[in-house]
Design a protein around this motif. Structure first.
Motif, PDB file in Angstrom:
ATOM      1  N   ALA A  49       0.829  -1.204   0.000  1.00  0.00           N
ATOM      2  CA  ALA A  49       0.000   0.000   0.000  1.00  0.00           C
ATOM      3  C   ALA A  49       0.865   1.256   0.000  1.00  0.00           C
ATOM      4  CB  ALA A  49      -0.933  -0.006   1.206  1.00  0.00           C
ATOM      5  N   ASN A  52       2.240   1.848  -3.503  1.00  0.00           N
ATOM      6  CA  ASN A  52       1.245   2.258  -4.501  1.00  0.00           C
ATOM      7  C   ASN A  52       0.638   3.624  -4.223  1.00  0.00           C
ATOM      8  OD1 ASN A  52       1.425  -0.063  -6.129  1.00  0.00           O
ATOM      9  ND2 ASN A  52       0.037  -1.197  -4.796  1.00  0.00           N
ATOM     10  N   THR A  53       0.573   4.018  -2.950  1.00  0.00           N
ATOM     11  CA  THR A  53      -0.098   5.279  -2.616  1.00  0.00           C
ATOM     12  C   THR A  53       0.851   6.329  -2.041  1.00  0.00           C
ATOM     13  OG1 THR A  53      -0.640   4.605  -0.338  1.00  0.00           O
ATOM     14  CG2 THR A  53      -2.184   3.959  -2.083  1.00  0.00           C
ATOM     15  N   GLU A  54       2.009   5.893  -1.531  1.00  0.00           N
ATOM     16  CA  GLU A  54       2.960   6.768  -0.842  1.00  0.00           C
ATOM     17  C   GLU A  54       2.312   7.495   0.335  1.00  0.00           C
ATOM     18  OE1 GLU A  54       5.146   9.318  -3.406  1.00  0.00           O
ATOM     19  OE2 GLU A  54       5.768   7.712  -4.762  1.00  0.00           O
ATOM     20  N   SER A  55       1.269   6.888   0.878  1.00  0.00           N
ATOM     21  CA  SER A  55       0.565   7.472   2.016  1.00  0.00           C
ATOM     22  C   SER A  55       0.808   6.618   3.260  1.00  0.00           C
ATOM     23  CB  SER A  55      -0.939   7.563   1.740  1.00  0.00           C
ATOM     24  OG  SER A  55      -1.650   7.887   2.918  1.00  0.00           O
ATOM     25  N   VAL A  58      -2.618   5.336   4.754  1.00  0.00           N
ATOM     26  CA  VAL A  58      -3.193   4.224   3.989  1.00  0.00           C
ATOM     27  C   VAL A  58      -2.409   2.944   4.250  1.00  0.00           C
ATOM     28  CG1 VAL A  58      -3.632   3.329   1.667  1.00  0.00           C
ATOM     29  CG2 VAL A  58      -4.147   5.713   2.200  1.00  0.00           C
ATOM     30  N   ALA A  59      -1.098   3.055   4.344  1.00  0.00           N
ATOM     31  CA  ALA A  59      -0.259   1.888   4.601  1.00  0.00           C
ATOM     32  C   ALA A  59      -0.593   1.250   5.949  1.00  0.00           C
ATOM     33  CB  ALA A  59       1.214   2.275   4.551  1.00  0.00           C
TER      34      ALA A  59
END
Length: 308
Positions: A49, A52-55, A58-59
């Motif tokens: 995660a 894919n999101t660099e957040s 979210v990870a």
């Protein structure tokens, strides 16, 4: 000395989450030996995660949800289908190991995004971080470490100061008595097994996103099994769980510390120490006589209402 103790806290953080997760699960009367698998699932999904999101948010959420999903498999098998808890837990570990290897194969050697790594950098808490000795050890750490403090405190308050926590304790002592008193046994078990899985997933995410933010196979490296033994060592107490995890974290980095001090010690020998200590804990736990040190009376027993 303060540097080493601070490193012990960091090394013990994934164990804190995993120990809390298994502790809460066992308090509901379920023995989930799939901690290693849930940590691996959380580690790989959190890392994926993040890539894919660099957040970082979210990870973290992805890791927690992934760990809970692994626990859901265990809950369906043991609570609804009443399958053997030990076998299901071991199977979950095998599944989690294979799943992490499969999903993580394309990620081997990749580093977590810099935005995620920087988000989890060390932060000194004003005033507290300036306290001599205590500040550098406990209050100059990363966000995940501070989250572990909060989780330990919340778990202690929940288990010892709330009605639901008392119901949870009653459930672990006797499923039938809890059911007779109006507690929804299946619902309580599902909720706490899923919470336990989410915490294990967070423990795995700490390893892949903060501790060693480069994906590698078997990144958990047996910490799940240490967490299972730690639950016994800390007598199912979340506050003791934090300090027990820090102790075992210190044992895991002891070899590097000794080598840095100039001692010629075999790293392989030192690496054995946490696992030898784990075996000793399991052996000596059978000699504990105090009631508060005993496992929940109904631990490991599946409950079928019609058999009351």
């Amino acid at each position: 000395m303060t540097d080493f103790l601070a490193a012990c806290v960091v090394a013990g953080t994934p164990l804190v989450f995993a120990t809390l997760g298994e502790l809460i699960t066992e308090k509901s009367g379920s023995t989930n030996l799939g901690v290693e698998g849930m940590m691996l699932i959380g580690a790989v999904m959190g890392f994926l995660a993040a890539m894919n999101t660099e957040s970082p948010v979210v990870a973290i959420l992805a890791a927690a949800v992934a760990g809970a999903a692994g626990a859901l498999i265990y809950a369906i098998l043991t609570v609804t289908l009443r399958a053997n808890q030990i076998v299901c837990g071991l199977t979950l570990t095998i599944f989690g190991t294979g799943y992490a290897q499969f999903v993580g194969q394309p990620l081997l050697g990749m580093s977590a995004p810099s935005s995620v790594i920087s988000f989890f950098g060390k932060i000194s808490i004003p005033v507290l971080g300036d306290i001599p000795f205590i500040g550098p050890v406990f209050f100059q750490q990363d966000l995940f470490v501070y989250l572990s403090y909060i989780m330990c405190g919340l778990a202690a308050v929940y288990m010892y100061r709330t009605r639901m926590g008392m119901n949870l304790k009653a459930l672990g002592e006797s499923n039938a008595a809890a059911d007779a008193s109006g507690i929804n046994v299946a619902l309580y078990k599902y909720i706490h097994i899923l919470i336990g899985g989410a915490l294990c997933g967070l423990g795995g995410a700490y390893l892949s996103l903060v501790r060693m933010p480069i994906w590698q196979e078997n990144i958990v490296n047996g910490r799940g099994w240490i967490a299972v033994a730690l639950v016994i060592f800390v007598a199912w107490n979340p506050i003791k769980g934090f300090f027990g995890a820090a102790l075992f974290g210190g044992l895991s980095i002891l070899g590097l510390r000794l080598q840095a001090m100039g001692f010629n010690v075999s790293q392989y020998l030192v690496d054995m120490i946490p696992y030898v200590a784990t075996i000793l804990i399991v052996i000596f736990s059978t000699y504990k006589k105090k009631k508060e040190s005993q496992p929940p009376a109904d631990l490991g027993n599946n409950y079928f209402r019609e058999e009351r």
